[in-house]
Design a protein around this motif. Structure first.
Motif, PDB file in Angstrom:
ATOM      1  N   GLU A  85      44.217   8.035   8.248  1.00  0.00           N
ATOM      2  CA  GLU A  85      44.483   7.221   7.611  1.00  0.00           C
ATOM      3  C   GLU A  85      43.809   6.800   7.714  1.00  0.00           C
ATOM      4  N   TYR A  86      43.393   5.607   8.568  1.00  0.00           N
ATOM      5  CA  TYR A  86      42.124   4.950   8.952  1.00  0.00           C
ATOM      6  C   TYR A  86      40.587   5.817   8.047  1.00  0.00           C
ATOM      7  N   GLU A  87      40.878   6.688   8.599  1.00  0.00           N
ATOM      8  CA  GLU A  87      39.449   7.447   8.555  1.00  0.00           C
ATOM      9  C   GLU A  87      39.352   7.934   6.331  1.00  0.00           C
ATOM     10  N   GLN A  88      39.959   8.136   6.485  1.00  0.00           N
ATOM     11  CA  GLN A  88      40.631   8.662   4.386  1.00  0.00           C
ATOM     12  C   GLN A  88      39.900   6.927   3.861  1.00  0.00           C
ATOM     13  N   LEU A  90      37.623   4.531   5.334  1.00  0.00           N
ATOM     14  CA  LEU A  90      36.988   4.346   5.950  1.00  0.00           C
ATOM     15  C   LEU A  90      35.159   3.955   4.864  1.00  0.00           C
ATOM     16  N   PRO A  91      35.480   4.714   3.546  1.00  0.00           N
ATOM     17  CA  PRO A  91      34.279   5.232   2.484  1.00  0.00           C
ATOM     18  C   PRO A  91      34.780   3.535   1.611  1.00  0.00           C
ATOM     19  N   LEU A  92      36.123   4.055   1.355  1.00  0.00           N
ATOM     20  CA  LEU A  92      36.647   2.377   0.732  1.00  0.00           C
ATOM     21  C   LEU A  92      36.277   1.478   1.512  1.00  0.00           C
ATOM     22  N   MET A  93      36.309   0.837   2.843  1.00  0.00           N
ATOM     23  CA  MET A  93      35.449  -0.140   3.198  1.00  0.00           C
ATOM     24  C   MET A  93      34.188  -0.427   3.095  1.00  0.00           C
ATOM     25  N   GLU A  94      34.094   0.693   3.641  1.00  0.00           N
ATOM     26  CA  GLU A  94      32.092   0.343   3.768  1.00  0.00           C
ATOM     27  C   GLU A  94      31.647   0.006   2.122  1.00  0.00           C
ATOM     28  N   LYS A  95      32.240   0.464   1.081  1.00  0.00           N
ATOM     29  CA  LYS A  95      31.715  -0.055   0.085  1.00  0.00           C
ATOM     30  C   LYS A  95      32.011  -1.718   0.053  1.00  0.00           C
ATOM     31  N   PHE A  96      33.661  -2.210   0.769  1.00  0.00           N
ATOM     32  CA  PHE A  96      33.139  -3.563   0.393  1.00  0.00           C
ATOM     33  C   PHE A  96      32.637  -4.181   1.783  1.00  0.00           C
ATOM     34  N   SER A  97      32.302  -3.545   2.725  1.00  0.00           N
ATOM     35  CA  SER A  97      31.439  -4.325   4.114  1.00  0.00           C
ATOM     36  C   SER A  97      30.221  -4.326   2.920  1.00  0.00           C
ATOM     37  N   ASP A  98      29.366  -3.175   2.079  1.00  0.00           N
ATOM     38  CA  ASP A  98      28.186  -3.493   1.798  1.00  0.00           C
ATOM     39  C   ASP A  98      27.949  -3.924   0.706  1.00  0.00           C
ATOM     40  N   ARG A  99      29.473  -4.501   0.100  1.00  0.00           N
ATOM     41  CA  ARG A  99      28.674  -6.017  -0.936  1.00  0.00           C
ATOM     42  C   ARG A  99      29.246  -7.191  -0.698  1.00  0.00           C
ATOM     43  N   THR A 100      29.896  -7.023   0.837  1.00  0.00           N
ATOM     44  CA  THR A 100      29.857  -8.451   1.647  1.00  0.00           C
ATOM     45  C   THR A 100      28.378  -8.716   2.282  1.00  0.00           C
ATOM     46  N   ARG A 101      27.638  -7.869   2.392  1.00  0.00           N
ATOM     47  CA  ARG A 101      26.194  -8.108   2.944  1.00  0.00           C
ATOM     48  C   ARG A 101      25.483  -7.702   2.231  1.00  0.00           C
TER      49      ARG A 101
END
Length: 135
Positions: A85-88, A90-101
């Protein structure tokens, strides 16, 4: 009138086809009793199983750890039952991380796991994400 969760529960419980109050109380009693049996079994099994020991320890510590988080930060919380479930997610988490960075928005990502193995793996792989074990 502002929406409140209790309004939804009240409306759903009062509609046709739902359990009456006595049935709800009986279901709640059975659920609570089963939960007590589950915890007793987990305590017995924990003397033989390291996974069960981690489960019990995780239940004791998680709320204390979550309370230590800064109240002023915006958070996005993902609860994953397993590593899959985490791996599913992960792309959404990375989108939010990109917005923060990129300075668009400032989010703190929190990931909780039901699985101790998923928790252990991600805790080591992702130091920029707050990871907790939430059995």
């Amino acid at each position: 009138m502002a929406w409140e969760p209790r309004n939804v529960i009240t409306l759903a419980a009062s509609g046709p086809g739902f359990f009456n109050l006595q049935e709800q109380m009986a279901h709640r009693f059975i659920y609570d009793f089963a939960l007590i049996l589950y915890f007793l079994a987990a305590n017995v099994i924990s003397s033989f199983s390291s996974k069960a020991q981690k489960w019990l320890q995780g239940r004791k510590r998680v709320w204390q750890e979550l309370e230590k988080l800064q109240a002023s930060k915006k958070r996005i919380w993902f609860h994953c039952a397993s590593l899959g479930e985490y791996e599913q997610a992960l792309p959404l988490m990375e989108k939010f991380s990109d917005r923060t960075r990129n300075g668009i928005q400032d989010f703190e990502i929190i990931v909780t796991f039901f699985s101790p193995s998923g928790y252990e793996i991600v805790k080591k792989k992702k130091p920029d994400v707050r990871v907790f074990y939430l059995p």
